[in-house]
Design a protein around this motif. Structure first.
Motif, mmCIF file in Angstrom:
data_model
loop_
_atom_site.group_PDB
_atom_site.id
_atom_site.type_symbol
_atom_site.label_atom_id
_atom_site.label_comp_id
_atom_site.label_asym_id
_atom_site.label_seq_id
_atom_site.Cartn_x
_atom_site.Cartn_y
_atom_site.Cartn_z
ATOM 1 N N PHE A 262 83.725 1.142 76.272
ATOM 2 C CA PHE A 262 83.653 0.460 75.077
ATOM 3 C C PHE A 262 82.298 0.390 74.525
ATOM 4 C CE2 PHE A 262 88.305 -0.361 74.455
ATOM 5 C CZ PHE A 262 88.313 0.112 73.026
ATOM 6 N N ASP A 263 81.711 -0.426 75.419
ATOM 7 C CA ASP A 263 80.329 -0.680 75.112
ATOM 8 C C ASP A 263 79.383 0.370 74.862
ATOM 9 O OD1 ASP A 263 81.267 -3.271 75.357
ATOM 10 O OD2 ASP A 263 80.427 -3.675 77.223
ATOM 11 N N GLN A 264 80.020 1.516 75.398
ATOM 12 C CA GLN A 264 78.725 2.551 75.260
ATOM 13 C C GLN A 264 79.273 3.684 74.413
ATOM 14 O OE1 GLN A 264 79.004 3.465 79.562
ATOM 15 N NE2 GLN A 264 77.518 2.118 80.078
ATOM 16 N N ALA A 265 80.092 3.214 73.631
ATOM 17 C CA ALA A 265 81.043 4.255 72.646
ATOM 18 C C ALA A 265 81.377 5.484 73.285
ATOM 19 C CB ALA A 265 79.979 4.331 71.340
ATOM 20 N N GLU A 266 81.858 5.295 74.508
ATOM 21 C CA GLU A 266 82.554 6.548 75.341
ATOM 22 C C GLU A 266 83.923 6.409 75.420
ATOM 23 O OE1 GLU A 266 80.307 6.821 78.866
ATOM 24 O OE2 GLU A 266 78.403 7.781 77.656
ATOM 25 N N TYR A 267 84.543 5.168 74.988
ATOM 26 C CA TYR A 267 85.700 4.926 75.253
ATOM 27 C C TYR A 267 86.769 5.931 74.500
ATOM 28 C CZ TYR A 267 90.378 2.627 76.087
ATOM 29 O OH TYR A 267 91.666 2.512 76.129
ATOM 30 N N GLY A 268 87.858 6.493 74.996
ATOM 31 C CA GLY A 268 88.716 7.202 74.376
ATOM 32 C C GLY A 268 88.521 8.791 74.752
ATOM 33 N N TYR A 269 87.384 9.164 75.185
ATOM 34 C CA TYR A 269 86.884 10.474 75.524
ATOM 35 C C TYR A 269 87.173 10.570 77.260
ATOM 36 C CZ TYR A 269 84.777 10.558 71.251
ATOM 37 O OH TYR A 269 84.589 10.502 69.789
ATOM 38 N N CYS A 270 87.751 11.887 77.457
ATOM 39 C CA CYS A 270 88.155 12.212 78.855
ATOM 40 C C CYS A 270 86.918 12.392 79.813
ATOM 41 C CB CYS A 270 89.007 13.600 78.781
ATOM 42 S SG CYS A 270 89.324 14.008 80.476
ATOM 43 N N GLU A 271 86.896 11.785 80.784
ATOM 44 C CA GLU A 271 85.553 11.954 81.729
ATOM 45 C C GLU A 271 85.688 13.424 82.260
ATOM 46 O OE1 GLU A 271 85.070 8.559 84.263
ATOM 47 O OE2 GLU A 271 85.591 7.244 82.921
ATOM 48 N N GLY A 272 86.850 14.195 82.240
ATOM 49 C CA GLY A 272 86.782 15.538 82.836
ATOM 50 C C GLY A 272 86.333 16.520 81.845
ATOM 51 N N CYS A 273 86.670 16.414 80.651
ATOM 52 C CA CYS A 273 86.390 17.585 79.633
ATOM 53 C C CYS A 273 85.853 17.292 78.396
ATOM 54 C CB CYS A 273 87.749 18.455 79.403
ATOM 55 S SG CYS A 273 89.044 17.408 78.438
ATOM 56 N N ASP A 274 85.732 15.915 78.199
ATOM 57 C CA ASP A 274 84.929 15.288 77.079
ATOM 58 C C ASP A 274 85.783 15.029 75.964
ATOM 59 O OD1 ASP A 274 82.632 13.946 78.068
ATOM 60 O OD2 ASP A 274 81.464 15.694 77.525
ATOM 61 N N LYS A 275 87.068 15.786 75.905
ATOM 62 C CA LYS A 275 87.927 15.845 74.827
ATOM 63 C C LYS A 275 88.431 14.415 74.488
ATOM 64 C CE LYS A 275 89.447 20.555 75.022
ATOM 65 N NZ LYS A 275 90.498 21.226 75.856
ATOM 66 N N VAL A 276 88.778 13.940 73.238
ATOM 67 C CA VAL A 276 89.447 12.580 72.800
ATOM 68 C C VAL A 276 90.939 12.756 73.695
ATOM 69 C CG1 VAL A 276 90.502 11.509 71.017
ATOM 70 C CG2 VAL A 276 88.335 12.702 70.680
ATOM 71 N N ILE A 277 91.078 11.441 74.221
ATOM 72 C CA ILE A 277 92.512 11.175 74.813
ATOM 73 C C ILE A 277 93.500 10.734 73.674
ATOM 74 C CG2 ILE A 277 93.635 10.033 76.646
ATOM 75 C CD1 ILE A 277 90.737 9.419 78.120
ATOM 76 N N ASN A 278 94.499 11.365 73.882
ATOM 77 C CA ASN A 278 95.726 11.080 73.019
ATOM 78 C C ASN A 278 95.982 9.706 73.119
ATOM 79 O OD1 ASN A 278 98.705 10.826 72.541
ATOM 80 N ND2 ASN A 278 98.708 12.741 72.331
ATOM 81 N N LEU A 279 96.154 9.059 71.600
ATOM 82 C CA LEU A 279 96.150 7.633 71.230
ATOM 83 C C LEU A 279 97.383 7.175 72.220
ATOM 84 C CD1 LEU A 279 95.037 5.252 69.941
ATOM 85 C CD2 LEU A 279 96.476 5.764 67.842
ATOM 86 N N SER A 280 98.574 7.814 72.082
ATOM 87 C CA SER A 280 99.696 7.190 72.719
ATOM 88 C C SER A 280 99.467 7.155 74.323
ATOM 89 C CB SER A 280 101.007 8.080 72.202
ATOM 90 O OG SER A 280 100.715 9.154 72.802
ATOM 91 N N ARG A 281 98.764 7.911 74.691
ATOM 92 C CA ARG A 281 98.416 7.698 76.276
ATOM 93 C C ARG A 281 97.635 6.554 76.240
ATOM 94 N NH1 ARG A 281 97.812 9.859 81.161
ATOM 95 N NH2 ARG A 281 95.803 10.058 81.823
ATOM 96 N N LEU A 282 96.479 6.259 75.402
ATOM 97 C CA LEU A 282 95.683 5.369 75.818
ATOM 98 C C LEU A 282 96.271 3.809 75.529
ATOM 99 C CD1 LEU A 282 92.581 6.520 73.914
ATOM 100 C CD2 LEU A 282 92.571 5.731 76.514
ATOM 101 N N LEU A 283 97.517 4.165 74.775
ATOM 102 C CA LEU A 283 98.142 2.665 74.419
ATOM 103 C C LEU A 283 98.952 2.334 75.414
ATOM 104 C CD1 LEU A 283 98.665 2.647 70.403
ATOM 105 C CD2 LEU A 283 97.028 1.382 71.844
ATOM 106 N N ALA A 284 99.487 3.407 76.096
ATOM 107 C CA ALA A 284 100.430 3.185 77.221
ATOM 108 C C ALA A 284 99.642 2.649 78.499
ATOM 109 C CB ALA A 284 101.363 4.413 77.356
ATOM 110 N N ARG A 285 98.505 3.531 78.583
ATOM 111 C CA ARG A 285 97.606 2.975 79.780
ATOM 112 C C ARG A 285 96.336 2.964 79.355
ATOM 113 N NH1 ARG A 285 98.349 3.924 85.760
ATOM 114 N NH2 ARG A 285 96.299 3.813 86.530
ATOM 115 N N PRO A 286 95.816 1.802 78.907
ATOM 116 C CA PRO A 286 94.559 1.619 78.211
ATOM 117 C C PRO A 286 93.228 1.883 78.985
ATOM 118 C CG PRO A 286 95.605 -0.456 78.250
ATOM 119 C CD PRO A 286 96.479 0.675 78.685
#
Ligand SMILES: [Zn+2]
Length: 115
Positions: A77-101
């Motif tokens: 979050f602090d590095q503004a990288e939150y929500g991006y996949c560490e594998g492929c750099d794509k945006v992680i689905n919001l419902s997935r993030l909310l279920a498993r932040p």
């Protein structure tokens, strides 16, 4: 991810962190060395008490690992990288993030790594 969605994820992350911290405190109590005093142990046999202690220790290790993931996500979050996949750099689905932040990976990368 817009600001409101970020806020939602941040709250979910904070809630998870608080929950893990609570769990760790209560597990630390359950993982205390087994008291030999029969009265203190009550009707629980020493074997059962030891088994419970081992389970508490295993759960404690799990909770600590998960907490580590949560702290890692907070850094993202602090590095503004939150929500991006560490594998492929794509945006992680919001419902997935909310279920498993504390998710590091999108569903595709996660399932690929589990195979
Ligand atoms: Zn990915």
């Amino acid at each position: 991810m817009d600001n409101q969605q970020q806020q939602q994820c941040r709250l979910a992350l904070q809630a998870l962190k608080a929950q893990l911290n609570d769990e760790i405190v209560s597990l630390q109590q359950s993982a205390q060395p087994v008291i030999l005093d029969q009265q203190a142990v009550g009707r629980v046999s020493r074997g059962d008490a030891l088994q419970q202690q081992n389970m508490a220790l295993a759960n404690l290790a799990q909770c600590r690992l998960r907490l580590h993931e949560v702290l890692h996500s907070e850094q993202k979050f602090d590095q503004a990288e939150y929500g991006y996949c560490e594998g492929c750099d794509k945006v992680i689905n919001l419902s997935r993030l909310l279920a498993r932040p504390d998710s590091r990976y999108c569903l595709d990368c996660q399932s690929a790594s589990e195979q």
